[in-house]
Write a protein that holds these residues in place. Structure first.
Motif, PDB file in Angstrom:
ATOM      1  N   ASP A 244       0.815  -1.219   0.000  1.00 39.83           N
ATOM      2  CA  ASP A 244       0.000   0.000   0.000  1.00 39.83           C
ATOM      3  C   ASP A 244       0.847   1.267   0.000  1.00 39.83           C
ATOM      4  OD1 ASP A 244      -2.205  -1.645   0.082  1.00 39.83           O
ATOM      5  OD2 ASP A 244      -2.444  -1.508   2.250  1.00 39.83           O
ATOM      6  N   GLY A 245       2.178   1.113  -0.061  1.00 41.05           N
ATOM      7  CA  GLY A 245       3.057   2.275  -0.077  1.00 41.05           C
ATOM      8  C   GLY A 245       3.178   2.981   1.252  1.00 41.05           C
ATOM      9  N   GLN A 246       2.885   2.259   2.356  1.00 36.89           N
ATOM     10  CA  GLN A 246       2.952   2.857   3.684  1.00 36.89           C
ATOM     11  C   GLN A 246       4.319   2.608   4.311  1.00 36.89           C
ATOM     12  OE1 GLN A 246       0.440   4.725   4.916  1.00 36.89           O
ATOM     13  NE2 GLN A 246      -0.488   4.381   2.898  1.00 36.89           N
ATOM     14  N   PRO A 247       5.000   3.648   4.798  1.00 42.71           N
ATOM     15  CA  PRO A 247       6.298   3.430   5.450  1.00 42.71           C
ATOM     16  C   PRO A 247       6.134   2.652   6.744  1.00 42.71           C
ATOM     17  CG  PRO A 247       5.567   5.694   5.760  1.00 42.71           C
ATOM     18  CD  PRO A 247       4.592   5.063   4.806  1.00 42.71           C
ATOM     19  N   ILE A 248       7.087   1.792   7.023  1.00 45.48           N
ATOM     20  CA  ILE A 248       7.013   0.971   8.228  1.00 45.48           C
ATOM     21  C   ILE A 248       8.431   0.531   8.575  1.00 45.48           C
ATOM     22  CG2 ILE A 248       6.720  -1.293   7.117  1.00 45.48           C
ATOM     23  CD1 ILE A 248       4.455  -1.781   9.231  1.00 45.48           C
ATOM     24  N   ALA A 249       8.631   0.088   9.800  1.00 43.84           N
ATOM     25  CA  ALA A 249       9.941  -0.406  10.216  1.00 43.84           C
ATOM     26  C   ALA A 249       9.780  -1.723  10.964  1.00 43.84           C
ATOM     27  CB  ALA A 249      10.651   0.616  11.100  1.00 43.84           C
ATOM     28  N   LEU A 250      10.739  -2.603  10.784  1.00 49.45           N
ATOM     29  CA  LEU A 250      10.793  -3.872  11.502  1.00 49.45           C
ATOM     30  C   LEU A 250      11.924  -3.787  12.519  1.00 49.45           C
ATOM     31  CD1 LEU A 250      10.051  -6.869  11.918  1.00 49.45           C
ATOM     32  CD2 LEU A 250      11.657  -7.409  10.063  1.00 49.45           C
ATOM     33  N   ALA A 251      11.577  -3.914  13.805  1.00 48.38           N
ATOM     34  CA  ALA A 251      12.578  -3.881  14.873  1.00 48.38           C
ATOM     35  C   ALA A 251      12.875  -5.311  15.304  1.00 48.38           C
ATOM     36  CB  ALA A 251      12.068  -3.063  16.055  1.00 48.38           C
ATOM     37  N   THR A 252      14.149  -5.650  15.335  1.00 47.98           N
ATOM     38  CA  THR A 252      14.593  -6.986  15.708  1.00 47.98           C
ATOM     39  C   THR A 252      15.543  -6.876  16.901  1.00 47.98           C
ATOM     40  OG1 THR A 252      14.428  -7.760  13.425  1.00 47.98           O
ATOM     41  CG2 THR A 252      15.766  -9.075  14.934  1.00 47.98           C
ATOM     42  N   ILE A 253      15.234  -7.592  17.975  1.00 55.50           N
ATOM     43  CA  ILE A 253      16.113  -7.614  19.150  1.00 55.50           C
ATOM     44  C   ILE A 253      17.249  -8.602  18.878  1.00 55.50           C
ATOM     45  CG2 ILE A 253      16.295  -8.160  21.590  1.00 55.50           C
ATOM     46  CD1 ILE A 253      13.399  -7.359  21.919  1.00 55.50           C
ATOM     47  N   LEU A 254      18.474  -8.096  18.856  1.00 53.46           N
ATOM     48  CA  LEU A 254      19.633  -8.956  18.631  1.00 53.46           C
ATOM     49  C   LEU A 254      20.187  -9.491  19.946  1.00 53.46           C
ATOM     50  CD1 LEU A 254      21.592  -6.983  15.877  1.00 53.46           C
ATOM     51  CD2 LEU A 254      19.566  -8.425  15.669  1.00 53.46           C
TER      52      LEU A 254
ATOM     53  N   LEU B 191       6.702  -4.703  14.541  1.00 54.16           N
ATOM     54  CA  LEU B 191       6.594  -3.644  13.544  1.00 54.16           C
ATOM     55  C   LEU B 191       6.360  -2.309  14.225  1.00 54.16           C
ATOM     56  CD1 LEU B 191       4.352  -5.436  10.903  1.00 54.16           C
ATOM     57  CD2 LEU B 191       6.826  -5.100  10.830  1.00 54.16           C
ATOM     58  N   ILE B 192       6.983  -1.262  13.706  1.00 53.28           N
ATOM     59  CA  ILE B 192       6.809   0.089  14.227  1.00 53.28           C
ATOM     60  C   ILE B 192       6.443   1.002  13.064  1.00 53.28           C
ATOM     61  CG2 ILE B 192       7.893   1.989  15.451  1.00 53.28           C
ATOM     62  CD1 ILE B 192       9.994   0.021  16.469  1.00 53.28           C
ATOM     63  N   PRO B 193       5.273   1.622  13.057  1.00 50.45           N
ATOM     64  CA  PRO B 193       4.194   1.386  14.020  1.00 50.45           C
ATOM     65  C   PRO B 193       3.541   0.041  13.762  1.00 50.45           C
ATOM     66  CG  PRO B 193       3.417   2.795  12.262  1.00 50.45           C
ATOM     67  CD  PRO B 193       4.890   2.570  12.009  1.00 50.45           C
TER      68      PRO B 193
END
Length: 375
Positions: A119-129, A141-143
């Motif tokens: 859908d062209g929506q910006p998003i971020a994937l946060a991964t705990i290392l 996911l954030i948000p």
């Protein structure tokens, strides 16, 4: 989302186990930035590349053990560290790679992540290392996207986004929840794709829409003639608009990451369209035509009241001097100029330059991955 992520989704649906490798950090000037991704299936299929080949074989071999063991592994490849067991980077520099099994935590975010990107929506994937133990899922996911929300993860990892530019991909340290270890988190940002607006429905436009999509742009083809602006003629375009170009542009959001290419060759379309385009924040505005055509176009734009400062932004004739003749060659020429402007390239032959191929970036911005011009 690149092919590696799509492959992981397909393999998971088919019940095949897999591993995902991502660059989480790299030395300044490396061509493969944080977020570069490669997928490896348990049958040995590989999609994507981490290094262009020099360490991919080692990652592939290690991926099978990660799949079997079910736990992630952190790898470092350092071309400047002398002889050691891991393969070196012949061109120098350092790559830190996070290799993880595609487990339930990762699979849980894949569908909503793909939906947001579709859908062209910006998003971020946060991964705990490292850190947090089992108190927070490894991925969130954030948000939080529709269909996926974990309040504990969002409360913990959401603090990372508050500390970063919305387009940043990189590593961050964050104090853990009460009585837990500090967190080391990789935030993998997926900004909304840059836009390429192509005006004029001809063979040159068809070639440009193809290369624009290949380069990761969201491509719109606009022409006022319904017989010419059709999906059959422009299958690579994400969107086809039948409308007078300047009217469409007036209703369309334009940012610094937008490239506008005017291929109409008709003053009654060119002049009002370019006058409108030059008032926007578009990072690239190019117009096709001979020098004679462009001289007449400039005269008409001046008569329309376009100031000299705005005219100076116009890339016309559009493209770099490649000796292009065919529509496909011309599209390469135009795309090359867009990339050179976006990445601050000179457009010269690399063999004639006495500097690194990938100049060392300012450390303060080295981890920023904004899909715009002047980044």
């Amino acid at each position: 989302m690149n092919d590696a992520w799509d492959a992981v989704v397909q393999w998971s649906r088919a019940g095949s186990r897999a591993a995902l490798a991502r660059v989480v950090d790299s030395s300044s000037g490396r061509p493969r930035p944080p977020g570069t991704t490669m997928a490896v299936s348990e049958s040995g299929r590989v999609v994507g590349s981490i290094s262009g080949g020099c360490v991919d074989g080692d990652i592939c071999a290690r991926a099978q053990e990660v799949i079997r063991r079910g736990t992630p592994e952190e790898l470092r490849y350092d071309g400047d560290a002398g002889e050691f067991a891991a393969p070196r980077l012949p061109c120098g520099g350092r790559l830190d790679v996070y290799l993880e099994p595609v487990d339930g935590s990762l699979r849980a975010v894949l569908a909503p992540l793909r939906a947001a990107l579709r859908d062209g929506q910006p998003i971020a994937l946060a991964t705990i290392l490292a850190g947090a133990g089992h108190s927070v899922p490894r991925h969130t996911l954030i948000p939080a996207a529709a269909g996926y929300a974990d309040p504990a993860a969002t409360a913990t990892l959401g603090r990372v986004r508050a500390l970063t530019d919305p387009h940043t991909t990189g590593l961050f340290d964050l104090p853990g929840p009460e009585n837990t270890a500090d967190l080391r988190i990789f935030v993998h940002s997926f900004p909304a794709p840059p836009r390429l607006l192509v005006f004029g429905a001809d063979d040159f436009a068809a070639a440009l829409t193809r290369i624009g999509r290949f380069l990761g742009y969201r491509v719109t083809l606009c022409d006022a003639r319904p017989a010419f602006a059709t999906a059959a003629r422009f299958p690579a375009a994400h969107e086809i608009v039948v409308r007078r170009p300047h009217e469409y542009l007036a209703d369309t959001p334009v940012t610094e990451s937008t490239a506008i290419c005017v291929l109409t060759h008709d003053a009654k379309f060119d002049v009002p369209l370019l006058a409108a385009a030059l008032r926007t924040d578009a990072g690239y505005i190019g117009a096709m035509g001979s020098r004679r055509t462009h001289a007449d176009r400039v005269h008409r734009l001046q008569a329309a009241g376009v100031p000299e400062a705005e005219l100076a932004r116009l890339a016309a004739p559009t493209g770099l001097d490649l000796g292009a003749r065919t529509p496909e060659e011309t599209a390469v020429s135009i795309a090359a100029e867009i990339v050179a402007l976006r990445r601050h390239g000179s457009g010269a032959r690399l063999r004639d330059l006495d500097r690194p191929i990938h100049p060392v970036a300012d450390p303060a911005s080295a981890r920023c991955a904004v899909p715009g011009f002047g980044e």
